[in-house]
Design an enzyme around this catalytic site. Structure first.
Site, PDB file in Angstrom:
ATOM      1  CE1 TYR A  28      35.688  31.485  37.006  1.00  0.00           C
ATOM      2  CE2 TYR A  28      33.653  30.193  37.987  1.00  0.00           C
ATOM      3  CZ  TYR A  28      34.846  30.580  37.305  1.00  0.00           C
ATOM      4  OH  TYR A  28      35.869  30.427  39.027  1.00  0.00           O
ATOM      5  CG  ASP A  47      37.354  33.210  38.369  1.00  0.00           C
ATOM      6  OD1 ASP A  47      37.384  34.539  37.723  1.00  0.00           O
ATOM      7  OD2 ASP A  47      38.294  32.453  38.393  1.00  0.00           O
ATOM      8  CD  GLU A 100      40.289  33.734  41.342  1.00  0.00           C
ATOM      9  OE1 GLU A 100      40.418  32.300  41.105  1.00  0.00           O
ATOM     10  OE2 GLU A 100      39.436  34.308  41.401  1.00  0.00           O
TER      11      GLU A 100
END
Length: 701
Positions: free
Chosen positions: A313, A106, A7
């Site tokens: 995360y 992600d 990303e």
């Protein structure tokens, strides 16, 4: 060649460093960096995007707000266009040489959609790749987690990406249609447009309804009786009746108090306070708000810490650590963290670790936990504040309960019953490492039944009932989750947008009159978008898309049908809607009373220069004016400056909001200016003031 797409650029670099069997060769396609290395005998190239490489928008013919009827947007085609041309060209160029693509964005709806969009560019350049796509799913940017993810490559979830795409479609169609309609109805264009959104609007209504409760609230007086008692040291006891609704009864009780008080009963009770559960996104954002970091800022900082490998995360609903998480390994890393290392070492020596468990358990990502040890000097102050919060929360979830002792004393003086209480922590447990919200001990002196104490003073307190409190950002985040408004990823941005549009200010959130008016108009004429039920149903539909139960197109079509009904209601009430909104806008332009004639000072603009100023409504009879800050939104505070009596305002814009009175000749303001000049070694006084900054009593145009 394997093409690995992540990303962001630094994620791509980290992945290359973790997987490389040998050196990593750095390269660039124009300005886009990529990293070439060997993994399992194959050549790999790791490249990062810049978030969304494609954006959703209407065709160019729909771009004119004033000429295109908003209703046309409901069924208009939506297209995806490239936002990052350099990144898109790099993906296409690298894809031409690739035999396989691994998506490493992600792992959530948005990340899956970003990956699928990038795949569409790769397929455009090399259609043969369509049958050679894998997915790496990881929850932390650490060597162990990334290596595991690439050892266990999965399939891309088209359903998860479709759910993210449905949200994009619906939010664009609803937001653009309703925002344009409101802007046309109120004739507010450009930077002063009034936004309406599928999630933003019911959130604004929640804030406005709480404000209406406060305005409807009528305080009721009550009285309390207190006595200062000496038992070696002085402590406070209160009348056992608590609140007196009748003042004469409270005065009688006060008068009855004698010179001494006798202890009637002493009772002690122990209790335990359980440690907190692991951090979900909502719990984390609420905790961050409680230590002074707004949800939008906390979310950005957490994302940075994740990218740097310090925390897992940060977007997760999970509140149960998975069995695969090596808690002792995490503790081992934390023994090197300033302020908590010794505590982590003690936990590490325990024979058994028993973490707390929340009510929600998911399989996508673990709760937020620290993945690496950070040096304080390596982080900015705000980053350290958030990192430390995550570290201490993790340690608290592995700690024991806090034990407290509550002492309650009943007394009697002159026939009147009194009571006193105190709570002390006897075993800190998790509070030793997670002190957030810990209240100071309230310890009573040691007392025994029958003991006589001196009454050193007694007093009657005049009080009144208080309205319900406004929502703080942390409480609002939790309420939005409870009502199904938004997602863990979007809620901080939604709240921030309410600030940016001038609908609210402060924390707890105070709605402006414009915000109150928009909420009222939506409730009166577009009730579907003013309540959370419709939005929550759409959120549930998006969950069904991700689980393969319904199609994306059917959910988007259903939302269009709801929007048609909303639009029909609005079209029949354009003048009434605009009237409500403009009443709020006009109220926000009133800064306060004119110090000369008492009429309202309102925000105006100079016809020639366009500069804004505060002018009296009594013009031309009253010519009082005040210069106003040239930039930022101005929020009237409804109060006067203690030093000069001029209205005070809050200015929102720039790095942080600031409060000032509108009188630039105010003695208090001049003292602050002079103080700063003296610190800088500059001359002070009126000679340094610019003519523009002076309050005048002449016409300002």
């Amino acid at each position: 060649m394997r093409l690995i797409i992540s990303e962001k650029a630094n994620t791509a670099k980290k992945i290359a460093g973790f997987l490389a069997e040998g050196e990593v060769r750095e390269g660039k396609y124009r300005s886009i960096p990529h990293h070439t290395f060997e993994w399992r005998g194959d050549e790999c190239v790791s490249v990062g995007l810049k978030g969304h490489v494609l954006t959703l928008e209407f065709p160019e013919e729909y771009s004119n707000w004033q000429k295109v009827e908003p209703a046309e947007l409901i069924d208009a085609e939506v297209r995806k266009t490239v936002t990052e041309k350099g990144v898109a060209q790099a993906i296409k160029s690298l894809a031409k040489k690739a035999d396989e693509v691994i998506i490493a964005t992600d792992y959530d709806r948005e990340g899956e959609l970003i990956g699928v969009d990038a795949l569409s560019l790769a397929f455009e350049a090399n259609p043969k790749l369509m049958d050679h796509v894998k997915r790496a799913r990881f929850s932390a940017l650490t060597r162990g987690e990334v290596t595991r993810a690439f050892d266990e490559l999965a399939e891309v979830s088209r359903e998860l990406a479709a759910a993210g795409e449905a949200r994009q479609d619906i939010d664009l169609i609803w937001g653009a249609t309703l925002t344009r309609w409101v802007s046309r109805a109120t004739r507010r264009y450009g930077s002063s447009f009034l936004s309406v959104g599928r999630v933003q609007s019911p959130t604004l209504v929640l804030i406005a309804e709480r404000e209406l409760e406060r305005r409807r609230f009528r305080p009721e007086p009550y009285w309390e009786v207190e006595a200062g008692l000496r038992a070696g040291e002085v402590f406070t006891a209160r009348h056992a009746a608590g609140r007196f609704k009748e003042k004469d009864r409270a005065e009688a009780a006060l008068k009855n108090l004698a010179a001494t008080a006798r202890v009637v009963e002493v009772r002690e009770r122990s209790s335990k306070r359980q440690p907190p559960t692991p951090f979900s996104t909502t719990a984390f954002l609420a905790a961050a708000a409680n230590i002074g970091v707004s949800p939008s800022r906390a979310a950005r900082i957490a994302e940075d810490l994740y990218m740097d490998g310090y925390i897992s995360y940060p977007r997760t609903d999970n509140t149960v650590y998975p069995e695969s998480l090596d808690l002792r390994e995490v503790l081992g890393n934390l023994t090197r963290v300033e302020g908590v290392g010794e505590y982590a070492g003690r936990l590490l020596k325990a024979k058994r670790l028993s973490p707390t468990r929340g009510k929600r358990q998911t399989t996508d990502h673990p709760p937020i936990y620290p993945t690496g040890s950070a040096l304080r000097k390596a982080l900015r102050d705000d980053q350290w504040k958030i990192y430390e919060l995550v570290v201490r929360r993790f340690l608290a979830t592995l700690s024991g309960p806090a034990e407290t002792k509550r002492t309650t004393v009943k007394l009697e003086s002159g026939g009147e019953p009194l009571s006193a209480g105190g709570t002390v922590v006897v075993e800190p447990g998790f509070l030793a490492v997670y002190p957030y919200g810990r209240k100071p001990d309230e310890e009573l002196p040691r007392l025994s039944e029958g003991q006589e104490l001196e009454v050193v003073e007694s007093r009657l307190l005049d009080k009144e009932t208080q309205p319900p409190g406004r929502y703080g950002q942390g409480r609002l985040i939790q309420l939005m989750e409870d009502l199904g408004l938004g997602t863990k990823a979007t809620r901080p941005a939604i709240i921030q947008n309410l600030y940016d549009r001038g609908y609210v200010h402060g924390d707890p959130l105070v709605p402006t009159e414009t915000g109150m008016a928009v909420a009222k108009a939506l409730k009166d004429y577009a009730s579907e978008i003013a309540t959370h039920e419709m939005t929550a149903r759409l959120e549930k539909s998006m969950d069904d898309i991700s689980e393969g139960k319904v199609s994306k197109d059917s959910v988007v079509d259903d939302s269009r049908e709801i929007l048609r009904r909303v639009y029909k209601h609005l079209e029949g009430s354009k003048e009434a809607f605009a009237g409500i909104v403009w009443s709020g806008i006009r109220e926000d332009q009133v800064l306060g009373p004119c110090p000369q004639c008492g009429k309202n000072l309102v925000i105006r603009r100079n016809r020639k220069s366009g500069k804004r100023f505060a002018g009296c409504e009594g013009y031309p009879e009253c010519r009082v004016t005040f210069s106003l800050p040239p930039r930022g939104d101005i929020i009237p505070l409804g109060r006067r400056c203690e030093a000069c009596g001029a209205p005070e305002i809050k200015v929102i814009g720039g790095r942080r909001p600031w409060i000032t009175c509108i009188n630039l000749d105010c003695p208090k303001r001049q003292e602050r200016k002079d103080g700063k000049r003296e610190e800088a070694g500059e001359p002070s006084g009126p000679s340094k003031r610019r003519d523009l900054e002076r309050s005048t009593t002449s016409k300002s145009g």
